[in-house]
Enzyme design. Structure first.
Site, PDB file in Angstrom:
ATOM      1  N   ASP A  30      23.780  24.101   3.400  1.00  0.00           N
ATOM      2  CA  ASP A  30      24.288  23.068   3.626  1.00  0.00           C
ATOM      3  C   ASP A  30      26.012  23.331   3.336  1.00  0.00           C
ATOM      4  O   ASP A  30      26.272  24.040   2.503  1.00  0.00           O
ATOM      5  CB  ASP A  30      23.670  21.861   2.309  1.00  0.00           C
ATOM      6  CG  ASP A  30      24.399  20.728   2.497  1.00  0.00           C
ATOM      7  OD1 ASP A  30      24.605  20.063   3.935  1.00  0.00           O
ATOM      8  OD2 ASP A  30      24.443  19.753   1.780  1.00  0.00           O
ATOM      9  N   GLY A  31      26.803  22.208   3.828  1.00  0.00           N
ATOM     10  CA  GLY A  31      28.122  22.356   3.861  1.00  0.00           C
ATOM     11  C   GLY A  31      28.869  22.915   4.992  1.00  0.00           C
ATOM     12  O   GLY A  31      30.141  22.839   4.851  1.00  0.00           O
ATOM     13  N   ASN A  32      28.283  22.849   6.096  1.00  0.00           N
ATOM     14  CA  ASN A  32      28.893  23.419   7.281  1.00  0.00           C
ATOM     15  C   ASN A  32      29.921  22.435   7.671  1.00  0.00           C
ATOM     16  O   ASN A  32      31.057  22.784   8.201  1.00  0.00           O
ATOM     17  CB  ASN A  32      27.714  23.628   8.250  1.00  0.00           C
ATOM     18  CG  ASN A  32      26.776  24.788   7.975  1.00  0.00           C
ATOM     19  OD1 ASN A  32      27.231  25.392   7.295  1.00  0.00           O
ATOM     20  ND2 ASN A  32      25.725  24.857   8.970  1.00  0.00           N
ATOM     21  N   SER A  75      16.576  18.878   9.764  1.00  0.00           N
ATOM     22  CA  SER A  75      15.693  18.314   9.218  1.00  0.00           C
ATOM     23  C   SER A  75      14.911  17.132  10.076  1.00  0.00           C
ATOM     24  O   SER A  75      15.872  16.928  10.900  1.00  0.00           O
ATOM     25  CB  SER A  75      16.010  17.775   8.008  1.00  0.00           C
ATOM     26  OG  SER A  75      16.959  16.760   8.106  1.00  0.00           O
ATOM     27  N   GLU A  77      15.336  14.387   9.408  1.00  0.00           N
ATOM     28  CA  GLU A  77      16.373  13.131   9.084  1.00  0.00           C
ATOM     29  C   GLU A  77      17.479  13.523   9.867  1.00  0.00           C
ATOM     30  O   GLU A  77      18.431  12.341  10.057  1.00  0.00           O
ATOM     31  CB  GLU A  77      16.429  13.147   7.839  1.00  0.00           C
ATOM     32  CG  GLU A  77      15.528  12.507   6.937  1.00  0.00           C
ATOM     33  CD  GLU A  77      14.122  13.487   6.373  1.00  0.00           C
ATOM     34  OE1 GLU A  77      14.486  14.565   6.254  1.00  0.00           O
ATOM     35  OE2 GLU A  77      13.117  13.011   6.555  1.00  0.00           O
ATOM     36  N   ASN A  78      17.787  14.836  10.284  1.00  0.00           N
ATOM     37  CA  ASN A  78      18.883  15.139  11.007  1.00  0.00           C
ATOM     38  C   ASN A  78      19.030  14.519  12.427  1.00  0.00           C
ATOM     39  O   ASN A  78      20.203  14.500  12.898  1.00  0.00           O
ATOM     40  CB  ASN A  78      19.186  16.516  11.021  1.00  0.00           C
ATOM     41  CG  ASN A  78      19.813  17.143   9.606  1.00  0.00           C
ATOM     42  OD1 ASN A  78      19.213  17.990   9.396  1.00  0.00           O
ATOM     43  ND2 ASN A  78      20.198  16.499   8.689  1.00  0.00           N
ATOM     44  N   TRP A  79      18.049  13.861  12.745  1.00  0.00           N
ATOM     45  CA  TRP A  79      18.310  13.273  13.919  1.00  0.00           C
ATOM     46  C   TRP A  79      19.138  12.012  13.966  1.00  0.00           C
ATOM     47  O   TRP A  79      19.545  11.299  14.919  1.00  0.00           O
ATOM     48  CB  TRP A  79      16.921  12.437  14.596  1.00  0.00           C
ATOM     49  CG  TRP A  79      16.085  13.951  14.839  1.00  0.00           C
ATOM     50  CD1 TRP A  79      15.000  14.167  14.131  1.00  0.00           C
ATOM     51  CD2 TRP A  79      16.038  14.583  16.237  1.00  0.00           C
ATOM     52  NE1 TRP A  79      14.282  15.394  14.724  1.00  0.00           N
ATOM     53  CE2 TRP A  79      15.272  15.631  15.987  1.00  0.00           C
ATOM     54  CE3 TRP A  79      16.818  14.715  17.068  1.00  0.00           C
ATOM     55  CZ2 TRP A  79      14.601  16.667  16.946  1.00  0.00           C
ATOM     56  CZ3 TRP A  79      16.537  15.639  18.211  1.00  0.00           C
ATOM     57  CH2 TRP A  79      15.519  16.429  17.819  1.00  0.00           C
ATOM     58  N   ARG A  81      22.142  11.671  12.894  1.00  0.00           N
ATOM     59  CA  ARG A  81      23.505  12.428  13.196  1.00  0.00           C
ATOM     60  C   ARG A  81      24.075  11.910  14.792  1.00  0.00           C
ATOM     61  O   ARG A  81      23.197  11.277  15.332  1.00  0.00           O
ATOM     62  CB  ARG A  81      23.543  13.782  12.905  1.00  0.00           C
ATOM     63  CG  ARG A  81      23.325  14.114  11.630  1.00  0.00           C
ATOM     64  CD  ARG A  81      23.702  15.603  11.337  1.00  0.00           C
ATOM     65  NE  ARG A  81      23.346  15.773   9.748  1.00  0.00           N
ATOM     66  CZ  ARG A  81      23.936  16.861   8.978  1.00  0.00           C
ATOM     67  NH1 ARG A  81      24.807  17.619   9.461  1.00  0.00           N
ATOM     68  NH2 ARG A  81      23.561  16.980   7.964  1.00  0.00           N
ATOM     69  N   SER A 206      16.572  17.466  -0.332  1.00  0.00           N
ATOM     70  CA  SER A 206      16.486  16.690   1.183  1.00  0.00           C
ATOM     71  C   SER A 206      15.337  17.013   1.859  1.00  0.00           C
ATOM     72  O   SER A 206      15.270  17.503   2.907  1.00  0.00           O
ATOM     73  CB  SER A 206      17.801  17.092   1.745  1.00  0.00           C
ATOM     74  OG  SER A 206      18.966  16.740   1.029  1.00  0.00           O
ATOM     75  N   GLU A 217      12.169  27.626  -9.114  1.00  0.00           N
ATOM     76  CA  GLU A 217      13.411  27.478  -9.726  1.00  0.00           C
ATOM     77  C   GLU A 217      14.622  27.296  -8.828  1.00  0.00           C
ATOM     78  O   GLU A 217      14.657  27.656  -7.813  1.00  0.00           O
ATOM     79  CB  GLU A 217      13.811  29.072 -10.513  1.00  0.00           C
ATOM     80  CG  GLU A 217      12.645  29.326 -11.330  1.00  0.00           C
ATOM     81  CD  GLU A 217      12.535  28.419 -12.620  1.00  0.00           C
ATOM     82  OE1 GLU A 217      13.652  27.984 -13.164  1.00  0.00           O
ATOM     83  OE2 GLU A 217      11.621  28.331 -13.273  1.00  0.00           O
TER      84      GLU A 217
HETATM   85  C1  IPE Z   1      19.784  19.119   4.615  1.00  0.00           C
HETATM   86  O1  IPE Z   1      20.886  18.941   4.517  1.00  0.00           O
HETATM   87  C2  IPE Z   1      19.099  19.758   5.911  1.00  0.00           C
HETATM   88  C3  IPE Z   1      19.555  20.809   6.237  1.00  0.00           C
HETATM   89  C4  IPE Z   1      20.273  21.826   5.695  1.00  0.00           C
HETATM   90  C5  IPE Z   1      19.130  21.336   7.271  1.00  0.00           C
HETATM   91  P1  IPE Z   1      21.626  17.481   4.968  1.00  0.00           P
HETATM   92  O2  IPE Z   1      23.118  17.656   4.907  1.00  0.00           O
HETATM   93  O3  IPE Z   1      21.044  17.023   6.116  1.00  0.00           O
HETATM   94  O4  IPE Z   1      21.159  16.679   3.757  1.00  0.00           O
HETATM   95  P2  IPE Z   1      21.617  15.375   2.876  1.00  0.00           P
HETATM   96  O5  IPE Z   1      22.049  14.338   3.982  1.00  0.00           O
HETATM   97  O6  IPE Z   1      22.891  15.652   2.121  1.00  0.00           O
HETATM   98  O7  IPE Z   1      20.800  14.975   1.928  1.00  0.00           O
HETATM   99  C1  IPE Z   2      24.197  21.974   7.005  1.00  0.00           C
HETATM  100  O1  IPE Z   2      25.515  21.335   6.794  1.00  0.00           O
HETATM  101  C2  IPE Z   2      23.587  22.045   8.401  1.00  0.00           C
HETATM  102  C3  IPE Z   2      22.573  21.093   8.834  1.00  0.00           C
HETATM  103  C4  IPE Z   2      22.281  20.114   8.069  1.00  0.00           C
HETATM  104  C5  IPE Z   2      22.419  20.995  10.556  1.00  0.00           C
HETATM  105  P1  IPE Z   2      25.950  19.882   7.034  1.00  0.00           P
HETATM  106  O2  IPE Z   2      26.235  19.833   8.585  1.00  0.00           O
HETATM  107  O3  IPE Z   2      25.221  18.931   6.345  1.00  0.00           O
HETATM  108  O4  IPE Z   2      27.168  19.950   6.469  1.00  0.00           O
HETATM  109  P2  IPE Z   2      27.769  19.051   5.439  1.00  0.00           P
HETATM  110  O5  IPE Z   2      26.909  18.824   4.212  1.00  0.00           O
HETATM  111  O6  IPE Z   2      27.963  17.747   6.069  1.00  0.00           O
HETATM  112  O7  IPE Z   2      29.180  19.671   4.952  1.00  0.00           O
HETATM  113 MG    MG Z   3      24.838  18.100   4.608  1.00  0.00          MG
END
Ligand code: IPE
Ligand code: IPE
Ligand code: MG
Length: 258
Positions: A30-32, A75, A77-79, A81, A206, A217
């Site tokens: 996470d954090g991209n 995920s 849930e990522n749909w 976006r 998530s 852990e």
């Molecule tokens: C979790 O990250 C999903 C992936 C890393 C693929 P998200 O960025 O989607 O999660 P939330 O929205 O912060 O819970």
């Molecule tokens: C994780 O990074 C990658 C995916 C969920 C696909 P994010 O795209 O969630 O990056 P942040 O959390 O918004 O920085």
């Molecule tokens: Mg994220």
């Protein structure tokens, strides 16, 4: 992007005791988006950097002898976006698989997909199948790539299949126990998660590997995924090895003051 080597020059590999190492590490990458936006770049630029980070982390796992890594790429849930970001991630996942499957194969990694078919791009599914087929006999490490994956979806899908098999008479309701449910999950032979890492500073799962992480852990890193390295993976392993895993059990450790 094929500049990742299994052994990075000048990098001192820690010698962890194999029996103390986590067997299975789950990673929420996470954090991209934040990484890119902080640099005045669109979110997708962060995803692009994430490719080499993932390869570096797999290499770091291989160097110390980790047997299984699961990475969360997209995920259920990522749909939610933007269509543009979803389109980018789908196309990018397809291309990463095509670009990296040979190197993963060379490293002895068995690639497996975990996730749900509906909505997933056919071209992504095709690349996943190709990577699975190419690497199916590898034994050094199993790499589970979660695309269109949700922990609740996985359990719901398992429940549906179990109900089907009960209807067909293949399974008896009274025989359903925890091991039955495990057998109906996307990757029935997956080990339970020992160490669950999430980058990007958020302290939540998530919906990743809910069933499999029941006794994992947790290690939360403030680093955004594009900044994460194999050294950070090793640091998480070290933290894991200091934990006292009790699995619900307890033993007396009376402190003597004499
Ligand atoms: C979790 O990250 C999903 C992936 C890393 C693929 P998200 O960025 O989607 O999660 P939330 O929205 O912060 O819970
Ligand atoms: C994780 O990074 C990658 C995916 C969920 C696909 P994010 O795209 O969630 O990056 P942040 O959390 O918004 O920085
Ligand atoms: Mg994220």
């Amino acid at each position: 992007m094929n500049d990742i080597s299994l052994h990075r020059k000048g990098c001192v590999v820690p010698s962890f005791k194999k029996e103390l190492l986590p067997q299975h590490i789950a990673i929420v990458m996470d954090g991209n988006g934040r990484w890119a936006n902080e640099r005045s770049l669109p979110r997708t630029e962060g995803h692009k950097v994430g490719e080499s980070v993932l390869l570096d982390v797999i290499a770091g796992g291989l160097e110390v002898g980790v047997k299984e890594i699961s990475a969360f790429a997209f995920s259920t849930e990522n749909w939610k976006r933007s269509p543009a970001e979803v389109r980018f991630i789908m196309g990018f996942s397809r291309d990463v698989l095509a670009r990296q499957r040979d190197i993963l194969h060379e490293w002895g990694v068995k690639v497996r997909w975990i996730g749900r078919k509906p909505r997933l791009w056919e071209t992504v599914l095709h690349q996943l199948k190709e990577a699975e087929e190419l690497t199916k006999n590898n034994t050094r490490m199993t790499f589970n790539l979660a695309i269109n994956y949700g922990g609740r979806a996985e359990i719901a899908d398992a429940a549906q299949q179990i109900a089907n098999d009960v209807t067909l008479g293949v399974l008896k309701t009274s025989d359903i126990d925890e091991s039955t449910i495990s057998r109906y999950l996307y990757a029935p032979f997956m080990n339970d998660v020992d160490l669950f890492i999430r980058t990007g500073g958020e302290q939540r799962t998530s919906n990743f590997l809910m069933w499999e992480s029941a006794y994992a852990e947790f290690f939360f890193s403030e680093k955004l995924w594009p900044d994460f390295t194999r050294e950070d993976l090793w640091e998480a392993c070290e933290a894991y090895m200091c934990r006292d895993r009790r699995f619900g059990g307890a033993v007396d450790k009376v402190v003597s003051h004499s």
